[in-house]
Design a protein around this motif. Structure first.
Motif, PDB file in Angstrom:
ATOM      1  N   GLY A 134      29.180  62.294  46.119  1.00 32.78           N
ATOM      2  CA  GLY A 134      29.150  62.717  44.133  1.00 32.78           C
ATOM      3  C   GLY A 134      30.334  61.820  43.653  1.00 32.78           C
ATOM      4  N   CYS A 135      31.259  60.915  44.603  1.00 35.12           N
ATOM      5  CA  CYS A 135      32.222  60.389  43.989  1.00 35.12           C
ATOM      6  C   CYS A 135      32.277  58.957  43.228  1.00 35.12           C
ATOM      7  N   ARG A 136      32.519  58.779  42.185  1.00 26.72           N
ATOM      8  CA  ARG A 136      32.579  57.293  41.709  1.00 26.72           C
ATOM      9  C   ARG A 136      33.561  56.440  42.819  1.00 26.72           C
ATOM     10  N   VAL A 137      32.962  55.223  43.236  1.00 26.94           N
ATOM     11  CA  VAL A 137      33.733  54.351  44.151  1.00 26.94           C
ATOM     12  C   VAL A 137      34.315  53.022  43.457  1.00 26.94           C
ATOM     13  N   SER A 138      35.523  52.968  43.355  1.00 26.53           N
ATOM     14  CA  SER A 138      36.055  51.765  42.921  1.00 26.53           C
ATOM     15  C   SER A 138      36.958  51.116  44.226  1.00 26.53           C
ATOM     16  N   VAL A 139      36.790  49.760  44.011  1.00 28.53           N
ATOM     17  CA  VAL A 139      37.769  49.073  45.136  1.00 28.53           C
ATOM     18  C   VAL A 139      38.651  48.132  44.764  1.00 28.53           C
ATOM     19  N   PHE A 140      39.834  48.155  45.167  1.00 31.19           N
ATOM     20  CA  PHE A 140      41.158  47.222  44.651  1.00 31.19           C
ATOM     21  C   PHE A 140      40.791  46.008  44.954  1.00 31.19           C
ATOM     22  N   VAL A 141      40.930  44.998  43.867  1.00 31.13           N
ATOM     23  CA  VAL A 141      40.700  43.608  44.281  1.00 31.13           C
ATOM     24  C   VAL A 141      41.839  42.814  43.595  1.00 31.13           C
ATOM     25  N   ASP A 142      41.830  41.532  44.009  1.00 28.37           N
ATOM     26  CA  ASP A 142      42.783  40.601  43.274  1.00 28.37           C
ATOM     27  C   ASP A 142      42.110  39.893  42.282  1.00 28.37           C
ATOM     28  N   ALA A 143      42.796  39.334  41.050  1.00 29.79           N
ATOM     29  CA  ALA A 143      42.165  38.358  40.293  1.00 29.79           C
ATOM     30  C   ALA A 143      41.852  37.090  41.041  1.00 29.79           C
ATOM     31  N   GLY A 155      26.597  49.774  46.482  1.00 22.83           N
ATOM     32  CA  GLY A 155      26.798  51.147  45.753  1.00 22.83           C
ATOM     33  C   GLY A 155      28.226  51.203  44.825  1.00 22.83           C
ATOM     34  N   ILE A 156      29.279  50.199  45.104  1.00 19.04           N
ATOM     35  CA  ILE A 156      30.429  50.130  44.369  1.00 19.04           C
ATOM     36  C   ILE A 156      29.919  50.042  42.882  1.00 19.04           C
ATOM     37  N   GLN A 157      31.031  50.951  42.146  1.00 22.01           N
ATOM     38  CA  GLN A 157      30.829  51.064  40.752  1.00 22.01           C
ATOM     39  C   GLN A 157      31.803  50.446  40.063  1.00 22.01           C
ATOM     40  N   ARG A 158      32.882  50.348  40.268  1.00 17.90           N
ATOM     41  CA  ARG A 158      34.052  49.914  39.635  1.00 17.90           C
ATOM     42  C   ARG A 158      34.911  48.862  40.648  1.00 17.90           C
ATOM     43  N   ILE A 159      35.736  48.097  39.841  1.00 15.97           N
ATOM     44  CA  ILE A 159      36.944  47.458  40.741  1.00 15.97           C
ATOM     45  C   ILE A 159      38.076  47.761  40.079  1.00 15.97           C
ATOM     46  N   GLU A 160      39.244  47.988  40.706  1.00 10.15           N
ATOM     47  CA  GLU A 160      40.424  48.022  40.007  1.00 10.15           C
ATOM     48  C   GLU A 160      41.258  46.609  40.319  1.00 10.15           C
ATOM     49  N   ALA A 186      37.429  39.939  35.032  1.00 11.65           N
ATOM     50  CA  ALA A 186      36.768  41.082  34.609  1.00 11.65           C
ATOM     51  C   ALA A 186      35.634  40.922  33.874  1.00 11.65           C
ATOM     52  N   GLN A 187      35.432  39.681  33.352  1.00 16.21           N
ATOM     53  CA  GLN A 187      34.008  39.194  32.699  1.00 16.21           C
ATOM     54  C   GLN A 187      33.031  39.144  33.694  1.00 16.21           C
ATOM     55  N   ARG A 188      33.468  38.291  34.924  1.00 15.26           N
ATOM     56  CA  ARG A 188      32.311  38.299  36.042  1.00 15.26           C
ATOM     57  C   ARG A 188      31.862  39.500  36.615  1.00 15.26           C
ATOM     58  N   ALA A 189      32.853  40.444  36.746  1.00 19.09           N
ATOM     59  CA  ALA A 189      32.718  42.012  37.388  1.00 19.09           C
ATOM     60  C   ALA A 189      31.532  42.741  36.404  1.00 19.09           C
ATOM     61  N   GLN A 190      32.051  42.704  35.178  1.00 17.15           N
ATOM     62  CA  GLN A 190      31.210  43.388  34.247  1.00 17.15           C
ATOM     63  C   GLN A 190      29.737  42.800  34.112  1.00 17.15           C
ATOM     64  N   ARG A 191      29.771  41.500  34.211  1.00 15.25           N
ATOM     65  CA  ARG A 191      28.436  41.012  34.264  1.00 15.25           C
ATOM     66  C   ARG A 191      27.652  41.479  35.416  1.00 15.25           C
ATOM     67  N   ALA A 195      32.222  48.429  35.995  1.00 21.98           N
ATOM     68  CA  ALA A 195      33.351  48.780  35.389  1.00 21.98           C
ATOM     69  C   ALA A 195      34.748  48.329  35.835  1.00 21.98           C
ATOM     70  N   VAL A 196      35.642  48.101  34.945  1.00 25.42           N
ATOM     71  CA  VAL A 196      36.917  47.262  35.421  1.00 25.42           C
ATOM     72  C   VAL A 196      37.929  48.357  34.975  1.00 25.42           C
ATOM     73  N   ASN A 197      38.489  48.928  35.938  1.00 25.63           N
ATOM     74  CA  ASN A 197      39.928  49.320  36.140  1.00 25.63           C
ATOM     75  C   ASN A 197      41.163  48.511  36.323  1.00 25.63           C
ATOM     76  N   ALA A 198      42.112  49.051  36.319  1.00 18.17           N
ATOM     77  CA  ALA A 198      43.666  48.084  36.525  1.00 18.17           C
ATOM     78  C   ALA A 198      44.804  49.017  36.698  1.00 18.17           C
TER      79      ALA A 198
END
Length: 247
Positions: A134-143, A155-160, A186-191, A195-198
């Motif tokens: 039941g955890c939301r999953v975010s993955v740390f990524v580079d620009a 199943g990844i839901q966000r990037i940071e 961020a725009q490509r990820a959102q499209r 969702a985008v974290n930072a």
């Protein structure tokens, strides 16, 4: 509104440097919540250099139903001593979000993200395990990162976004090129449906400029700068100052 998640690792660093219980991480958490933050972040490591597994457990009981709980860590780091591994720790405390970070003992701090074009196969069963909890999953990524559509498919839901390069450029006086790269990523990820974290080296000085360049920014995780500024301004005042910037 962008959620402010306060990273409490530096509170634990101060405590560990002296031994004992002060400064108390639970008191710091309550202070941040009372000041209005929307979440709290911890990054337990196998070497237990700052936040420890017992801190993670204590905060889980304290935060539940109040603010979001984000646990960062390397899902491939094996259990060691009192550290049970990221998956087992998450299974115990069921955080709102897990942020997967490819760090190791040799890194002073997180300094790069996953490469989704090559890392997704090994991340796939890890992501599935966290989603089953039941955890939301975010993955740390580079620009400039790629592979966002494939990330959504597993199943990844966000990037940071790892914002260290932006903060460094901002400190040097010209972050325009870095900002453009982060905004495009961020725009490509959102499209793609993410969702985008930072997070990383964001501060009161540079946060407003970054947020203005990233429409729809979901969350910022801020620790080192916020705790440093709080030494002079007070914890509650500093949290409120960040909330003012994000508003």
């Amino acid at each position: 509104m962008t959620v402010l998640s306060v990273n409490l690792n530096k509170i634990a660093v101060l405590r560990n440097s002296r031994g004992g219980h002060e400064p108390d991480i639970a008191t710091a958490a309550n202070t941040c919540i009372d000041a209005g933050c929307g979440g709290l972040t911890v990054h337990p490591r196998p070497d237990m250099r700052h936040v420890r597994p017992d801190d993670v457990r204590t905060l889980a009981g304290l935060l539940r139903g109040r603010v979001e709980y984000n646990i960062e860590g390397n899902p491939f780091a094996p259990a060691r001593g009192a550290y049970p591994g990221l998956i087992e720790l998450a299974r115990e405390v069921r955080p709102t979000q897990v942020t997967l970070v490819p760090d190791g003992d040799g890194q002073l701090t997180s300094d790069h993200g996953f490469d989704l074009t090559t890392d997704l196969p090994k991340l796939t069963p890890i992501v599935a395990a966290f989603r089953e909890m039941g955890c939301r999953v975010s993955v740390f990524v580079d620009a400039g990162g790629q592979g966002f559509e494939e990330a959504v498919a597993i199943g990844i839901q966000r990037i940071e976004l790892y914002t260290g390069p932006y903060a460094e450029a901002f400190a040097k006086g010209d972050a325009r090129s870095e900002l453009a790269s982060f905004a495009e990523t961020a725009q490509r990820a959102q499209r793609a449906g993410l969702a985008v974290n930072a997070g990383h080296d964001l501060s009161q000085a540079n946060l407003g400029t970054f947020k203005s360049a990233i429409p729809g920014l979901a969350e910022v995780s801020i620790g080192h700068a916020l705790i440093s500024e709080a030494l002079y301004q007070g914890m509650a005042n500093t949290v409120r100052a960040y909330l003012g910037i994000l508003a």
